[in-house]
Design an enzyme around this catalytic site. Structure first.
Site, PDB file in Angstrom:
ATOM      1  CB  SER A 131      21.568  -1.254 -68.170  1.00  0.00           C
ATOM      2  OG  SER A 131      21.351   0.123 -68.318  1.00  0.00           O
ATOM      3  CD  GLU A 133      18.067   3.916 -69.733  1.00  0.00           C
ATOM      4  OE1 GLU A 133      16.907   3.753 -70.140  1.00  0.00           O
ATOM      5  OE2 GLU A 133      18.510   5.025 -69.403  1.00  0.00           O
ATOM      6  CE1 TYR A 154      20.361  -1.778 -73.670  1.00  0.00           C
ATOM      7  CE2 TYR A 154      19.745  -0.247 -71.931  1.00  0.00           C
ATOM      8  CZ  TYR A 154      20.664  -1.095 -72.503  1.00  0.00           C
ATOM      9  OH  TYR A 154      21.892  -1.277 -71.905  1.00  0.00           O
TER      10      TYR A 154
HETATM   11  P1  NAP Z   1      28.153  -1.129 -77.565  1.00  0.00           P
HETATM   12  O1  NAP Z   1      29.409  -0.341 -77.770  1.00  0.00           O
HETATM   13  O2  NAP Z   1      26.903  -0.705 -78.241  1.00  0.00           O
HETATM   14  O3  NAP Z   1      28.476  -2.633 -77.995  1.00  0.00           O
HETATM   15  C1  NAP Z   1      27.458  -3.590 -78.169  1.00  0.00           C
HETATM   16  C2  NAP Z   1      28.073  -4.857 -78.700  1.00  0.00           C
HETATM   17  O4  NAP Z   1      27.023  -5.825 -78.901  1.00  0.00           O
HETATM   18  C3  NAP Z   1      28.767  -4.690 -80.069  1.00  0.00           C
HETATM   19  O5  NAP Z   1      29.930  -5.484 -80.081  1.00  0.00           O
HETATM   20  C4  NAP Z   1      27.728  -5.241 -81.028  1.00  0.00           C
HETATM   21  O6  NAP Z   1      28.282  -5.747 -82.226  1.00  0.00           O
HETATM   22  C5  NAP Z   1      27.175  -6.386 -80.188  1.00  0.00           C
HETATM   23  N1  NAP Z   1      25.914  -6.897 -80.704  1.00  0.00           N
HETATM   24  C6  NAP Z   1      24.828  -6.189 -81.103  1.00  0.00           C
HETATM   25  N2  NAP Z   1      23.861  -7.021 -81.560  1.00  0.00           N
HETATM   26  C7  NAP Z   1      24.360  -8.282 -81.448  1.00  0.00           C
HETATM   27  C8  NAP Z   1      23.854  -9.562 -81.774  1.00  0.00           C
HETATM   28  N3  NAP Z   1      22.649  -9.734 -82.330  1.00  0.00           N
HETATM   29  N4  NAP Z   1      24.626 -10.649 -81.535  1.00  0.00           N
HETATM   30  C9  NAP Z   1      25.868 -10.490 -81.003  1.00  0.00           C
HETATM   31  N5  NAP Z   1      26.397  -9.299 -80.678  1.00  0.00           N
HETATM   32  C10 NAP Z   1      25.653  -8.202 -80.901  1.00  0.00           C
HETATM   33  O7  NAP Z   1      27.821  -1.261 -76.014  1.00  0.00           O
HETATM   34  P2  NAP Z   1      28.745  -1.000 -74.736  1.00  0.00           P
HETATM   35  O8  NAP Z   1      28.600   0.407 -74.337  1.00  0.00           O
HETATM   36  O9  NAP Z   1      30.081  -1.579 -74.965  1.00  0.00           O
HETATM   37  O10 NAP Z   1      27.971  -1.846 -73.638  1.00  0.00           O
HETATM   38  C11 NAP Z   1      28.276  -3.209 -73.401  1.00  0.00           C
HETATM   39  C12 NAP Z   1      27.084  -3.855 -72.720  1.00  0.00           C
HETATM   40  O11 NAP Z   1      26.842  -3.203 -71.476  1.00  0.00           O
HETATM   41  C13 NAP Z   1      25.782  -3.795 -73.481  1.00  0.00           C
HETATM   42  O12 NAP Z   1      25.066  -4.976 -73.172  1.00  0.00           O
HETATM   43  C14 NAP Z   1      25.078  -2.591 -72.893  1.00  0.00           C
HETATM   44  O13 NAP Z   1      23.690  -2.718 -73.068  1.00  0.00           O
HETATM   45  C15 NAP Z   1      25.511  -2.699 -71.454  1.00  0.00           C
HETATM   46  N6  NAP Z   1      25.585  -1.463 -70.682  1.00  0.00           N
HETATM   47  C16 NAP Z   1      26.284  -0.395 -71.174  1.00  0.00           C
HETATM   48  C17 NAP Z   1      26.395   0.757 -70.431  1.00  0.00           C
HETATM   49  C18 NAP Z   1      27.172   1.948 -70.916  1.00  0.00           C
HETATM   50  O14 NAP Z   1      26.967   3.035 -70.353  1.00  0.00           O
HETATM   51  N7  NAP Z   1      28.060   1.799 -71.880  1.00  0.00           N
HETATM   52  C19 NAP Z   1      25.783   0.815 -69.145  1.00  0.00           C
HETATM   53  C20 NAP Z   1      25.113  -0.303 -68.679  1.00  0.00           C
HETATM   54  C21 NAP Z   1      25.022  -1.434 -69.456  1.00  0.00           C
HETATM   55  P3  NAP Z   1      28.511  -4.795 -83.522  1.00  0.00           P
HETATM   56  O15 NAP Z   1      29.830  -4.115 -83.280  1.00  0.00           O
HETATM   57  O16 NAP Z   1      28.511  -5.771 -84.637  1.00  0.00           O
HETATM   58  O17 NAP Z   1      27.357  -3.834 -83.557  1.00  0.00           O
HETATM   59  O1  G4F Z   2      23.865   8.792 -74.157  1.00  0.00           O
HETATM   60  P1  G4F Z   2      22.498   8.249 -74.092  1.00  0.00           P
HETATM   61  O2  G4F Z   2      21.888   7.787 -75.360  1.00  0.00           O
HETATM   62  O3  G4F Z   2      22.533   7.093 -73.006  1.00  0.00           O
HETATM   63  P2  G4F Z   2      21.387   6.367 -72.157  1.00  0.00           P
HETATM   64  O4  G4F Z   2      20.065   6.507 -72.773  1.00  0.00           O
HETATM   65  O5  G4F Z   2      21.525   6.833 -70.751  1.00  0.00           O
HETATM   66  O6  G4F Z   2      21.835   4.842 -72.279  1.00  0.00           O
HETATM   67  C1  G4F Z   2      23.190   4.469 -72.099  1.00  0.00           C
HETATM   68  O7  G4F Z   2      23.426   4.204 -70.737  1.00  0.00           O
HETATM   69  C2  G4F Z   2      22.682   3.081 -70.211  1.00  0.00           C
HETATM   70  C3  G4F Z   2      23.049   2.971 -68.718  1.00  0.00           C
HETATM   71  O8  G4F Z   2      22.177   3.761 -67.971  1.00  0.00           O
HETATM   72  C4  G4F Z   2      23.065   1.847 -70.979  1.00  0.00           C
HETATM   73  F1  G4F Z   2      22.427   0.767 -70.471  1.00  0.00           F
HETATM   74  C5  G4F Z   2      22.721   2.026 -72.450  1.00  0.00           C
HETATM   75  O9  G4F Z   2      23.134   0.875 -73.173  1.00  0.00           O
HETATM   76  C6  G4F Z   2      23.463   3.250 -72.974  1.00  0.00           C
HETATM   77  O10 G4F Z   2      24.840   2.965 -72.951  1.00  0.00           O
HETATM   78  O11 G4F Z   2      21.518   9.337 -73.460  1.00  0.00           O
HETATM   79  C7  G4F Z   2      21.786   9.943 -72.210  1.00  0.00           C
HETATM   80  C8  G4F Z   2      20.788  11.071 -71.973  1.00  0.00           C
HETATM   81  C9  G4F Z   2      19.330  10.662 -72.204  1.00  0.00           C
HETATM   82  O12 G4F Z   2      18.536  11.186 -71.188  1.00  0.00           O
HETATM   83  C10 G4F Z   2      18.964  11.306 -73.537  1.00  0.00           C
HETATM   84  O13 G4F Z   2      17.597  11.661 -73.675  1.00  0.00           O
HETATM   85  O14 G4F Z   2      21.066  12.109 -72.918  1.00  0.00           O
HETATM   86  C11 G4F Z   2      19.835  12.553 -73.466  1.00  0.00           C
HETATM   87  N1  G4F Z   2      20.098  13.143 -74.776  1.00  0.00           N
HETATM   88  C12 G4F Z   2      19.899  14.454 -75.090  1.00  0.00           C
HETATM   89  N2  G4F Z   2      20.181  14.668 -76.375  1.00  0.00           N
HETATM   90  C13 G4F Z   2      20.533  12.515 -75.883  1.00  0.00           C
HETATM   91  C14 G4F Z   2      20.580  13.478 -76.892  1.00  0.00           C
HETATM   92  N3  G4F Z   2      20.894  11.231 -76.102  1.00  0.00           N
HETATM   93  C15 G4F Z   2      21.339  10.885 -77.340  1.00  0.00           C
HETATM   94  N4  G4F Z   2      21.737   9.613 -77.569  1.00  0.00           N
HETATM   95  N5  G4F Z   2      21.373  11.809 -78.376  1.00  0.00           N
HETATM   96  C16 G4F Z   2      21.004  13.112 -78.194  1.00  0.00           C
HETATM   97  O15 G4F Z   2      21.038  13.912 -79.140  1.00  0.00           O
END
Ligand code: NAP
Ligand code: G4F
Length: 325
Positions: A131, A133, A154
């Site tokens: 990520s 992050e 995280y």
């Molecule tokens: P998400 O919608 O939160 O999905 C997370 C998945 O992980 C869900 O299927 C969840 O299952 C499963 N999970 C949680 N705890 C688990 C456990 N103990 N054992 C097995 N599975 C478990 O996340 P996403 O946005 O699709 O992201 C996919 C991956 O990419 C994650 O690893 C995330 O950290 C990473 N990532 C995401 C972003 C982004 O912007 N979306 C960016 C960079 C990296 P449940 O449905 O049961 O909760």
């Molecule tokens: O949408 P966010 O919670 O995403 P964040 O923290 O960037 O993390 C996501 O992206 C990562 C990749 O860079 C993934 F690895 C991670 O699993 C996840 O998918 O927050 C985005 C920004 C932050 O700066 C947060 O402080 O939005 C700001 N924010 C402002 N108000 C908020 C809120 N975030 C959330 N969730 N809720 C709010 O009310």
């Protein structure tokens, strides 16, 4: 012979899109799901095949990233050609509340899965969902050479998993890749991530169902793309000649404030009248500015995103308007 893939996190945003992509390419797809008291597979409704379907190409298995034995057994039984580790406790703010659990699933979970692959399917190609992050407070633009400065439990867990992936590649010769993906969103995004919270809030306020939207830091800047474009990059990484790590990003950053502006404009409203800052949504340490340089992936993999920032916001708000109608 069709390729066989195992996806952890298949019920999540990315897992569901990736499963659809691989099925469309003729793969046999196996997904790991957790047992829960209510149905957690709604994102998979369009592709679900029950046990009664003969010769099905999409199979769900119970397991958990905290249970190394279940992972080892699944990998041994399925003998996948490709393993995508997308499972995680993926919410940054929540990771401050449950740091140990987050580290166990998001950090050690990757190590457990790598061990299962090393011991039971060493020829399988492995994808780790790293990520942006991990870059934390490192100034933009961030690329594969940028030093990590994680700012949350995280992110620390993701850094550990990232290095474990590199170590298994170097130590055991696994075809292990880490995709350092910047934020990607879409119609299936979880409701507590900021983009979906805003899209949903704008739609509901536009329909008179909600009066205000409480958010935290409006100044944070993110490089937001669409999840469908990003799961394509995961697949491309495992089709390359050699394993490597890649940044996946649009190269454009926008603030939370700008997201609000576009989302509320989509429903004909001025966001400033409805959005309020609530300190409860501020984080103990914040990531201020992520903007990725994905030159390596664009050059080596031929990857590029199709969905613009404006299209992303509009698609998310429109989907919420349909949900609420
Ligand atoms: P998400 O919608 O939160 O999905 C997370 C998945 O992980 C869900 O299927 C969840 O299952 C499963 N999970 C949680 N705890 C688990 C456990 N103990 N054992 C097995 N599975 C478990 O996340 P996403 O946005 O699709 O992201 C996919 C991956 O990419 C994650 O690893 C995330 O950290 C990473 N990532 C995401 C972003 C982004 O912007 N979306 C960016 C960079 C990296 P449940 O449905 O049961 O909760
Ligand atoms: O949408 P966010 O919670 O995403 P964040 O923290 O960037 O993390 C996501 O992206 C990562 C990749 O860079 C993934 F690895 C991670 O699993 C996840 O998918 O927050 C985005 C920004 C932050 O700066 C947060 O402080 O939005 C700001 N924010 C402002 N108000 C908020 C809120 N975030 C959330 N969730 N809720 C709010 O009310």
């Amino acid at each position: 012979m069709n390729r066989r893939a195992l996806i952890t996190g298949v019920s999540g945003q990315d897992g569901s899109h990736l499963a659809e992509l691989l099925l469309s390419k003729g793969y046999e797809v196996h997904g790991l799901i957790r047992r829960s008291s209510s149905i957690s597979t709604t994102r998979l409704d369009g592709i679900y095949q029950g046990p009664e379907v003969a010769g099905r190409s999409f199979v769900l298995h119970y397991g958990d990233l905290t249970d190394g034995q279940s992972l080892a057994r699944l990998v041994a039984d399925i003998q996948p050609d490709e393993v995508y580790n997308l499972g995680a406790q993926s919410h940054v703010a929540v990771s401050f509340e449950i740091p140990e659990f987050t580290f166990d699933v998001t950090g050690q979970g990757a190590l457990r899965l790598l061990e299962a692959v090393r011991n039971h399917a060493p020829a399988a190609r492995f994808y780790q969902a790293s990520s942006s992050e991990m870059f934390g407070s490192a100034p933009p633009p961030q690329n594969e050479q940028t030093a990590f400065h994680p700012r949350s439990p995280y992110a620390v867990a993701k850094v550990a998993a990232h290095y474990a992936t590199q170590n298994y590649r170097e130590a055991y010769g696994l075809f292990a890749c880490a995709g350092i993906l910047f934020n990607h969103e879409g119609e299936r995004r979880g409701e507590t991530f900021v983009t979906q919270k805003i899209a949903r809030g704008a739609a509901r306020i536009g329909q008179g169902r909600q009066s205000e939207l409480l958010l935290g830091n409006l100044d944070a800047r993110r490089d937001w793309g669409h999840a469908v474009d990003y799961v394509h990059a995961m697949w491309l990484m495992l089709r390359a000649d050699a394993p490597d790590d890649y940044v996946i990003a649009t190269g454009e950053a926008h603030s939370v404030r700008e997201f609000c502006q576009l989302a509320f404009a989509r429903v004909g409203l001025d966001w400033e009248r409805y959005v309020k800052v609530d300190e409860r949504y501020l984080r103990p340490s914040e990531v201020d500015h992520l903007c990725g340089d994905s030159t390596k992936a664009r050059t080596a993999l031929g990857w590029q995103p199709d969905v613009s920032f404006e299209q992303l916001v509009h698609r998310m708000v429109d989907a919420q308007l349909e949900n609420e109608s």
